[in-house]
Design a protein around this motif. Structure first.
Motif, PDB file in Angstrom:
ATOM      1  N   VAL A 625       0.870  -1.175   0.000  1.00  0.00           N
ATOM      2  CA  VAL A 625       0.000   0.000   0.000  1.00  0.00           C
ATOM      3  C   VAL A 625       0.905   1.222   0.000  1.00  0.00           C
ATOM      4  O   VAL A 625       1.767   1.366   0.872  1.00  0.00           O
ATOM      5  N   GLU A 626       0.699   2.101  -0.984  1.00  0.00           N
ATOM      6  CA  GLU A 626       1.485   3.331  -1.080  1.00  0.00           C
ATOM      7  C   GLU A 626       0.572   4.521  -0.810  1.00  0.00           C
ATOM      8  O   GLU A 626      -0.461   4.686  -1.464  1.00  0.00           O
ATOM      9  N   LEU A 627       0.941   5.319   0.151  1.00  0.00           N
ATOM     10  CA  LEU A 627       0.172   6.514   0.498  1.00  0.00           C
ATOM     11  C   LEU A 627       0.596   7.661  -0.409  1.00  0.00           C
ATOM     12  O   LEU A 627       1.791   7.960  -0.528  1.00  0.00           O
ATOM     13  N   LEU A 628      -0.385   8.310  -1.026  1.00  0.00           N
ATOM     14  CA  LEU A 628      -0.103   9.407  -1.949  1.00  0.00           C
ATOM     15  C   LEU A 628      -0.442  10.774  -1.375  1.00  0.00           C
ATOM     16  O   LEU A 628      -0.025  11.795  -1.925  1.00  0.00           O
ATOM     17  N   GLU A 629      -1.222  10.811  -0.304  1.00  0.00           N
ATOM     18  CA  GLU A 629      -1.614  12.072   0.318  1.00  0.00           C
ATOM     19  C   GLU A 629      -0.739  12.340   1.533  1.00  0.00           C
ATOM     20  O   GLU A 629      -0.538  11.456   2.378  1.00  0.00           O
TER      21      GLU A 629
END
Length: 789
Positions: A625-629
């Motif tokens: 899971v990659e957080l973009l915010e």
């Protein structure tokens, strides 16, 4: 009287006069031994009384009593007992192993010219039904053990009549994902350990991941247990054509050529050698694209081909596409001829930022192409450190973007022959981050001035698809023709022709039209390409030929984004052939490819990825899971929980679904990526979902396809030769399915007569004690009388 004697002898199970009841000894002796013992005891007793005072008749009587007492003790020591011999016939065992793997659902049994082929399972059921009176009779004469098997052996449900014979055997739908004949034989023989086994009967198509073990082979040989085999399915190997995978973009633009990559696999032996691959709209059944592929008719085993289908839609929204194949000729499994894809079409223009260093021909025409294309909003800049910048396009900029948020407004960046010193170091880092994290596309257009030579010492050198070893500033010494590779077809670019079967125009592949020749091409050495770089097109020198070809269009994944490098600025020459059409298609298709991949991440707060998407059981699968915010990153969450659920396949019950849980941990302090490894426990389609622990807008989900490394249907053809070999090695017989009723002719009677004895001892009975005490008392009283006389 007899009852009284039995009480004195403490008899419970046997009685005097009973059938087959006889008297004997636990430690028997020959008759002459008994005579000798009796005489010796009598002589001994007489000698003990020879010197006593008294009448001789009294002494002889007492000596005789003593001899009888000693003889009685010897008899008791010998273990007197009553014995009864019994006989019991142990029936021999017949082990029946019935294949219940999924390959039995394959319809390859010929029935007639006008009838569809029967499945192997139907052939099995018909053979059992026809021969069932024989099986019923056998169950009265023998112990018949019915076992099903796939990856191992298991009991088959049976029902019996009042006389104990088997009336029915229940066969469920064959679903096993693997066949292990060797393991099934081992388990069956273990069930019949220390039992007389008449034979083992195997009803199977012969395809197995293992053979009979050495231990089982030794027992079969030493005990002369024949293995009779019933070969199911077609004796001739028949191949199968299947869709192994079908991949397409999750998100695409309206009016965009959207590529769908399909891998078609031919499995097994002879069979269909050609097939038509079609892409259809599921709602309307409209054929969107199709291609015909051929396999070598003489090739056996597994082989595959990758086909790229393309479609274009003018309507935004969710779309479900079907990929179907139509084999030409006989095909084993119809269920693997179809796959389903879902994509979302977005109706908004792509945003492109085009930056070059000076007004060269390619820059001018490329700027006009971007302005004309209605689906693209662009800004074209000419930047140089010694002059003011010049701007054209749909979007007016006051200054170059100087923050990640401003760069994020662009789906695709195009850098021409511009020097890096027109950017700040922060801006260069932001461009690299925009590609790696946000999934933006970057197109390099090589030039004689700065690109790529001036960029080696900057942070964007990482984003070039080759190293300094690939380019020393030289160019090809002769004109060249561009020739696309198979990578272009897979990516859905360089499709410049109107003919879908020949996407590359014939004119561009010949020198007859002088305008097809590119007269300035950077000499890129293939040996210096980065390992993950793919060559999309080659520049073939006009005079030297393909042997001296140089990469001219290269593609490389960088983080979440993709980079394309074009090693020429002479695409404008193609205008002389068909106007703006060829250059426009060349550039717009590349921009759309990169824009699609960027679009998949646009507006997302986080991304869930599963790699590899297709795996096998127990093969590590990385879930990330990659957080973009930044808001989510600032929460500094310690973990993210993933739910993985197996979706029951068609025909499976809901209770067969399996749920697993995976906890993802941050890869580093303050890292935006959370990852872990998951080991798939079972084959099938798995839904991967993030638990709702943070707000990401839409639900985060992905899909994982898991197969067995030895999947049953990967080799759908029969293997009758292995069954025949097994029967030959154990003196068994191969029986045709419709002649299964002849099985009793091949069975040996291995029943065993078991003899046993029932005994009851007499030495420890009340009567024995009474006799001993009587003789002792008689002698003692006699001796007292002698002393009194």
């Amino acid at each position: 009287m007899m009852e009284f004697m039995e009480r004195l002898l403490d008899l419970e199970r046997l009685s005097f006069g009973g059938e087959n009841v006889r008297f004997g000894f636990e430690r028997p002796m020959a008759a002459w031994v008994w005579i000798g013992v009796g005489v010796a005891l009598l002589v001994f007793a007489l000698l003990t009384y020879r010197r006593l005072i008294g009448r001789s008749s009294v002494r002889i009587t007492l000596a005789t009593a003593r001899a009888l007492l000693l003889l009685l003790l010897v008899v008791l020591i010998a273990g007197p007992q009553l014995m009864k011999e019994s006989k019991r016939v142990e029936r021999d065992w017949l082990i029946v192993l019935v294949d219940r793997s999924a390959s039995l659902g394959i319809a390859d049994v010929e029935t007639g010219a006008d009838e569809a082929a029967r499945s192997r399972d139907r052939q099995l059921r018909e053979a059992l039904e026809k021969s069932w009176p024989m099986w019923s009779d056998l169950s009265r004469q023998r112990e018949v053990l019915w076992l099903g098997f796939d990856g191992g052996a298991f009991d088959l449900p049976i029902s019996r009549d009042s006389d104990g014979s088997i009336s029915t055997v229940s066969l469920e739908t064959p679903r096993g994902q693997r066949t292990s004949i060797g393991r099934a034989v081992d388990q069956a023989l273990a069930r019949a350990a220390a039992r007389p086994v008449s034979a083992v009967v195997i009803l199977s198509d012969g395809r197995s991941i293992d053979g009979v073990s050495r231990h089982a082979q030794r027992r079969l040989t030493s005990e002369r247990i024949p293995v009779h085999t019933v070969a199911l399915g077609s004796p001739d190997p028949v191949g199968d054509i299947a869709i192994r995978r079908a991949d397409g973009p999750r998100v695409a633009f309206v009016n965009d050529f959207t590529p769908v990559e399909v891998e078609v696999e031919r499995l097994g032996g002879m069979g269909a050698a050609a097939t038509t691959v079609r892409l259809l709209d599921r709602a309307t059944r409209e054929v969107l694209d199709e291609q015909r592929i051929e396999f070598s008719a003489s090739e056996e085993g597994a082989s595959s081909q990758v086909v790229s289908l393309n479609t274009r839609s003018e309507i935004a929204g969710e779309r479900t596409w079907l990929v179907e194949i139509e084999p030409e000729g006989r095909d084993l499994i119809a269920g693997n001829n179809r796959a389903e894809l879902r994509t979302e079409l977005i109706d908004r223009p792509m945003r492109v930022l085009h930056i070059d260093g000076y007004p060269r021909w390619d820059q001018r025409y490329l700027k006009n192409i971007l302005l004309r294309e209605a689906s693209i909003e662009s800004t074209s800049l000419l930047l140089a450190s010694d002059r003011e910048y010049i701007q054209d396009g749909d979007i007016e900029l006051d200054a170059l973007p100087d923050s990640p948020e401003q760069w994020r407004e662009y789906d695709v960046l195009m850098l021409g022959d511009v020097r890096p010193d027109v950017f700040t170091w922060d801006q260069l880092d932001q461009i690299r981050e925009h590609v790696a994290v946000n999934g933006a596309g970057l197109i390099w257009v090589g030039g004689a001035g700065a690109t790529p030579s001036a960029w080696w010492g900057t942070s964007l050198a990482d984003v070039l698809p080759f190293t300094t070893a690939a380019y020393d500033g030289s160019v090809l010494t002769e004109p060249a023709l561009m020739q696309p590779s198979t990578v272009a077809e897979r990516l859905g670019i360089l499709r410049l022709s109107d003919d879908p079967t020949a996407p590359w125009p014939e004119q561009l592949g010949t020198t007859r039209a002088g305008w097809s020749q590119l007269r300035w091409v950077q000499a890129i050495r293939a040996a210096g390409l980065k390992p993950i770089t793919e060559v999309v097109a080659w520049a073939e020198p006009v005079y030297s030929g393909a042997d001296e070809a140089s990469p001219i269009v290269m593609s490389m994944r960088y983080g979440a984004g993709r980079v394309i490098y074009v090693a020429t600025d002479e695409i404008w020459r193609w205008r002389y052939g068909r106007g703006e059409l060829l250059p426009e298609r060349f550039w717009v298709q590349m921009i759309r490819l990169l824009g699609r991949e960027s679009l998949a991440r646009t507006g997302q707060s986080a991304l869930l990825t599963v790699s590899p998407r297709r795996s096998v059981v127990d093969q590590p699968v990385r879930i990330e899971v990659e957080l973009l915010e930044q808001l989510l990153i600032d929460r500094n969450m310690g973990s993210v929980t993933i739910e993985v659920e197996r979706v029951p396949a068609a025909g499976e019950d809901e209770f067969e679904s399996v749920t697993d849980e995976v906890v993802l941990r941050p890869e580093g302090r303050g890292d935006r990526r959370y990852a872990s490894v998951w080991l798939p426990p079972a084959p099938g389609r798995w839904d991967v979902r993030v638990r709702d622990v943070f707000d990401v807008g839409a639900a985060l989900s992905a899909e994982a396809i898991v197969a067995l490394p030895d999947d049953e249907l990967r080799r759908p053809e029969t293997d009758h030769a292995s069954l025949s070999s097994l029967s030959a090695s154990t003196e068994g017989t191969v029986i045709p399915p419709m002649e299964l009723g002849s099985l009793p002719d091949h069975l040996r009677d291995r029943s065993v007569i078991l003899r046993s004895e029932i005994t009851e001892s007499l030495w420890d009975t009340p009567l024995a004690l009474i006799l001993v005490m009587t003789l002792l008392t008689f002698e003692w009283v006699g001796r007292r009388l002698i002393k009194l006389l």
